[in-house]
Design a protein around this motif. Structure first.
Motif, PDB file in Angstrom:
ATOM      1  N   GLY A  39     -24.886   1.806   7.406  1.00  0.00           N
ATOM      2  CA  GLY A  39     -23.686   1.554   6.625  1.00  0.00           C
ATOM      3  C   GLY A  39     -23.302   0.096   6.673  1.00  0.00           C
ATOM      4  O   GLY A  39     -24.025  -0.754   7.210  1.00  0.00           O
ATOM      5  N   VAL A  40     -22.149  -0.210   6.082  1.00  0.00           N
ATOM      6  CA  VAL A  40     -21.564  -1.552   6.175  1.00  0.00           C
ATOM      7  C   VAL A  40     -20.191  -1.420   6.817  1.00  0.00           C
ATOM      8  O   VAL A  40     -19.370  -0.599   6.388  1.00  0.00           O
ATOM      9  CB  VAL A  40     -21.465  -2.248   4.798  1.00  0.00           C
ATOM     10  N   ALA A  41     -19.974  -2.188   7.873  1.00  0.00           N
ATOM     11  CA  ALA A  41     -18.675  -2.238   8.532  1.00  0.00           C
ATOM     12  C   ALA A  41     -18.024  -3.546   8.130  1.00  0.00           C
ATOM     13  O   ALA A  41     -18.576  -4.622   8.374  1.00  0.00           O
ATOM     14  CB  ALA A  41     -18.844  -2.161  10.050  1.00  0.00           C
ATOM     15  N   THR A  42     -16.879  -3.460   7.467  1.00  0.00           N
ATOM     16  CA  THR A  42     -16.262  -4.647   6.881  1.00  0.00           C
ATOM     17  C   THR A  42     -14.833  -4.814   7.379  1.00  0.00           C
ATOM     18  O   THR A  42     -14.227  -3.886   7.921  1.00  0.00           O
ATOM     19  CB  THR A  42     -16.217  -4.537   5.354  1.00  0.00           C
ATOM     20  N   TRP A  43     -14.301  -6.001   7.141  1.00  0.00           N
ATOM     21  CA  TRP A  43     -12.882  -6.232   7.394  1.00  0.00           C
ATOM     22  C   TRP A  43     -12.151  -6.389   6.068  1.00  0.00           C
ATOM     23  O   TRP A  43     -11.352  -5.562   5.680  1.00  0.00           O
ATOM     24  CB  TRP A  43     -12.665  -7.444   8.295  1.00  0.00           C
TER      25      TRP A  43
ATOM     26  N   GLU B 288     -29.496  -6.975   1.034  1.00  0.00           N
ATOM     27  CA  GLU B 288     -30.633  -6.135   0.646  1.00  0.00           C
ATOM     28  C   GLU B 288     -31.791  -6.291   1.636  1.00  0.00           C
ATOM     29  O   GLU B 288     -32.437  -5.296   2.010  1.00  0.00           O
ATOM     30  CB  GLU B 288     -31.099  -6.501  -0.767  1.00  0.00           C
ATOM     31  N   ALA B 289     -32.054  -7.513   2.074  1.00  0.00           N
ATOM     32  CA  ALA B 289     -33.128  -7.736   3.043  1.00  0.00           C
ATOM     33  C   ALA B 289     -32.816  -7.041   4.364  1.00  0.00           C
ATOM     34  O   ALA B 289     -33.713  -6.477   5.010  1.00  0.00           O
ATOM     35  CB  ALA B 289     -33.329  -9.233   3.267  1.00  0.00           C
ATOM     36  N   ALA B 290     -31.548  -7.064   4.769  1.00  0.00           N
ATOM     37  CA  ALA B 290     -31.153  -6.355   5.987  1.00  0.00           C
ATOM     38  C   ALA B 290     -31.278  -4.845   5.794  1.00  0.00           C
ATOM     39  O   ALA B 290     -31.700  -4.125   6.709  1.00  0.00           O
ATOM     40  CB  ALA B 290     -29.723  -6.727   6.366  1.00  0.00           C
ATOM     41  N   PHE B 291     -30.918  -4.364   4.606  1.00  0.00           N
ATOM     42  CA  PHE B 291     -31.067  -2.932   4.306  1.00  0.00           C
ATOM     43  C   PHE B 291     -32.543  -2.504   4.389  1.00  0.00           C
ATOM     44  O   PHE B 291     -32.840  -1.376   4.789  1.00  0.00           O
ATOM     45  CB  PHE B 291     -30.521  -2.618   2.918  1.00  0.00           C
TER      46      PHE B 291
ATOM     47  N   LEU C  75     -18.769  -2.528  -3.749  1.00  0.00           N
ATOM     48  CA  LEU C  75     -19.383  -1.346  -3.140  1.00  0.00           C
ATOM     49  C   LEU C  75     -20.486  -0.767  -4.041  1.00  0.00           C
ATOM     50  O   LEU C  75     -21.573  -0.428  -3.544  1.00  0.00           O
ATOM     51  CB  LEU C  75     -18.314  -0.315  -2.818  1.00  0.00           C
ATOM     52  N   PRO C  76     -20.275  -0.653  -5.362  1.00  0.00           N
ATOM     53  CA  PRO C  76     -21.379  -0.194  -6.217  1.00  0.00           C
ATOM     54  C   PRO C  76     -22.613  -1.090  -6.126  1.00  0.00           C
ATOM     55  O   PRO C  76     -23.745  -0.597  -6.149  1.00  0.00           O
ATOM     56  CB  PRO C  76     -20.771  -0.219  -7.629  1.00  0.00           C
ATOM     57  N   GLU C  77     -22.413  -2.407  -6.002  1.00  0.00           N
ATOM     58  CA  GLU C  77     -23.553  -3.311  -5.881  1.00  0.00           C
ATOM     59  C   GLU C  77     -24.265  -3.107  -4.545  1.00  0.00           C
ATOM     60  O   GLU C  77     -25.502  -3.156  -4.474  1.00  0.00           O
ATOM     61  CB  GLU C  77     -23.117  -4.769  -6.029  1.00  0.00           C
ATOM     62  N   LEU C  78     -23.520  -2.854  -3.486  1.00  0.00           N
ATOM     63  CA  LEU C  78     -24.147  -2.575  -2.191  1.00  0.00           C
ATOM     64  C   LEU C  78     -25.004  -1.313  -2.271  1.00  0.00           C
ATOM     65  O   LEU C  78     -26.095  -1.260  -1.701  1.00  0.00           O
ATOM     66  CB  LEU C  78     -23.079  -2.430  -1.104  1.00  0.00           C
ATOM     67  N   VAL C  79     -24.515  -0.313  -2.984  1.00  0.00           N
ATOM     68  CA  VAL C  79     -25.305   0.910  -3.160  1.00  0.00           C
ATOM     69  C   VAL C  79     -26.577   0.602  -3.943  1.00  0.00           C
ATOM     70  O   VAL C  79     -27.667   1.088  -3.604  1.00  0.00           O
ATOM     71  CB  VAL C  79     -24.471   2.003  -3.857  1.00  0.00           C
ATOM     72  N   ARG C  80     -26.461  -0.201  -5.006  1.00  0.00           N
ATOM     73  CA  ARG C  80     -27.655  -0.565  -5.777  1.00  0.00           C
ATOM     74  C   ARG C  80     -28.663  -1.310  -4.905  1.00  0.00           C
ATOM     75  O   ARG C  80     -29.883  -1.091  -5.011  1.00  0.00           O
ATOM     76  CB  ARG C  80     -27.264  -1.421  -6.990  1.00  0.00           C
TER      77      ARG C  80
ATOM     78  N   ALA D 160     -22.569   5.282   4.973  1.00  0.00           N
ATOM     79  CA  ALA D 160     -21.250   5.097   5.566  1.00  0.00           C
ATOM     80  C   ALA D 160     -20.678   3.720   5.273  1.00  0.00           C
ATOM     81  O   ALA D 160     -21.412   2.737   5.128  1.00  0.00           O
ATOM     82  CB  ALA D 160     -21.327   5.308   7.085  1.00  0.00           C
ATOM     83  N   ILE D 161     -19.363   3.675   5.190  1.00  0.00           N
ATOM     84  CA  ILE D 161     -18.636   2.410   5.194  1.00  0.00           C
ATOM     85  C   ILE D 161     -17.594   2.489   6.297  1.00  0.00           C
ATOM     86  O   ILE D 161     -17.106   3.567   6.638  1.00  0.00           O
ATOM     87  CB  ILE D 161     -17.962   2.097   3.844  1.00  0.00           C
ATOM     88  N   GLN D 162     -17.298   1.339   6.866  1.00  0.00           N
ATOM     89  CA  GLN D 162     -16.215   1.265   7.840  1.00  0.00           C
ATOM     90  C   GLN D 162     -15.292   0.141   7.410  1.00  0.00           C
ATOM     91  O   GLN D 162     -15.751  -0.953   7.060  1.00  0.00           O
ATOM     92  CB  GLN D 162     -16.770   1.002   9.243  1.00  0.00           C
ATOM     93  N   LEU D 163     -14.000   0.397   7.418  1.00  0.00           N
ATOM     94  CA  LEU D 163     -13.038  -0.599   6.960  1.00  0.00           C
ATOM     95  C   LEU D 163     -11.653  -0.277   7.521  1.00  0.00           C
ATOM     96  O   LEU D 163     -11.365   0.868   7.863  1.00  0.00           O
ATOM     97  CB  LEU D 163     -12.991  -0.662   5.435  1.00  0.00           C
TER      98      LEU D 163
END
Length: 363
Positions: A205-209, A186-189, A224-229, A247-250
């Protein structure tokens, strides 16, 4: 920056050369559903030259999406991306450029003492505290993220990055509990929201593995819902009308389909969805990494799906698998040579599944 007018004009430049769904809406305009990645390769001048040639070729033949990161090839990839965008016979405003922050980058080559480099450039510089550093090389501390955006703008020589990702935030779970990691995200957002407001980046967005394609009980899981919140809260804190998490990357390919098959993300209605279905249903754009499994699928794909995918080569069929899934805006693929670029771009001339549904691939 990529604009609606320029990206639509770029699409029109190619007429009917590509399949009907090759270009897809993203941001203010459209983006090709095949994008060029810049991860692999040694940090050498020779590889720089090959990337530059390949990227220019891609940009001039129908691909207007380029993906990189601050740490890729020790910063060389960002430099080459900027060179290619300026060198191609394409307007800058027609190209969607994406980059990432999370891993501490080196400068052109690996230093003799990587640990000392991290201490000097991150810890001593006040960009992160020691407890915010995972595996000695990863942090999403706000000051670090802010610095990396500036670095990306400097190395690419561009005045705007169209999509900026938080790179593998699940790495932080090695040094902090999940709630603390969400707080750090959240702080980075909040940094991203401020840089969107300043027009330095277009969206983020978040780029994840692993994070978005594993079950909730997995050590690397993030919701993912928590990241949106958290993005909504970040926008409120900064004072933006709405968040710009877009965006998401995975990873997603024919032998690594967890992003579609693992129902890991609970909705407010109590329904569990896979990452790709959640993105599809909630207006997020999914960009697939490892679309060719780092080259393995360029030689052969499983016989069980080979016959239902369109394309003249295994690489084309694998790309068409990745870019056909619900929620996917584009499949990313490396650019090791002009010949590979031509083969990969040609995948876009096919209607990937014809009249079939994506679910039929799994039957």
């Amino acid at each position: 920056m990529a604009t609606g007018r320029a990206t639509w004009a770029y699409r029109d430049r190619f007429g009917d050369s590509f399949g009907r769904t090759f270009f897809r809406r993203f941001g203010p305009g459209v983006v090709s559903s095949i994008g060029i990645g810049t991860y692999l390769g040694e940090p050498t001048d020779a590889v720089d030259d090959r990337y530059r040639e390949s990227l220019v070729s891609a940009l001039e033949h129908g691909v207007n999406l380029v993906d990189t990161a601050s740490n890729y090839r020790h910063g060389r990839s960002e430099r080459v991306v900027g060179d290619a965008v300026r060198g191609a016979d394409v307007d800058r405003d027609a190209v969607v450029v994406a980059s990432k922050a999370g891993f501490v980058p080196f400068d052109r080559e690996r230093p003799d003492d990587p640990g000392a480099h991290v201490r000097e450039t991150v810890l001593d510089a006040g960009l992160a505290d020691p407890d915010e550093l995972a595996h000695g090389s990863h942090t999403i501390a706000p000051a670090f993220v802010d610095e990396m955006i500036d670095r990306s703008l400097d190395l690419t020589g561009l005045d705007h990055v169209d999509c900026y990702y938080l790179h593998n935030p699940e790495t932080q779970l090695a040094v902090a509990d999940r709630e603390t990691v969400y707080d750090r995200v959240e702080a980075a957002f909040e940094v991203f929201e401020r840089r969107v407001a300043a027009d330095d980046i277009g969206r983020y967005g978040v780029a994840t593995w692993e994070a978005l394609r594993v079950a909730p009980g997995h050590d690397a899981y993030l919701s993912l819902p928590e990241l949106v919140r958290r993005a909504e809260r970040a926008a409120d804190t900064v004072g933006n009308d709405e968040h710009s998490l877009d965006a998401i990357q995975l990873p997603f390919n024919v032998v690594m389909a967890d992003a579609f098959t693992v129902e890991a993300h609970d909705t407010d209605a109590g329904e569990a969805m896979s990452a790709l279905w959640y993105a599809h249903e909630h207006g997020l754009h999914a960009f697939t990494s490892a679309s060719l499994a780092q080259g393995d699928l360029a030689a052969e794909i499983p016989a069980s799906v080979n016959s239902v995918l369109a394309g003249d080569t295994a690489a084309q069929r694998a790309l068409n698998f990745s870019r056909s899934a619900p929620g996917v805006t584009a499949a990313l693929v490396g650019a090791s040579s002009v010949e590979h670029v031509a083969e990969n771009v040609a995948a876009g001339t096919f209607d990937p599944l014809g009249a079939r549904t994506f679910d039929s691939v799994f039957e």
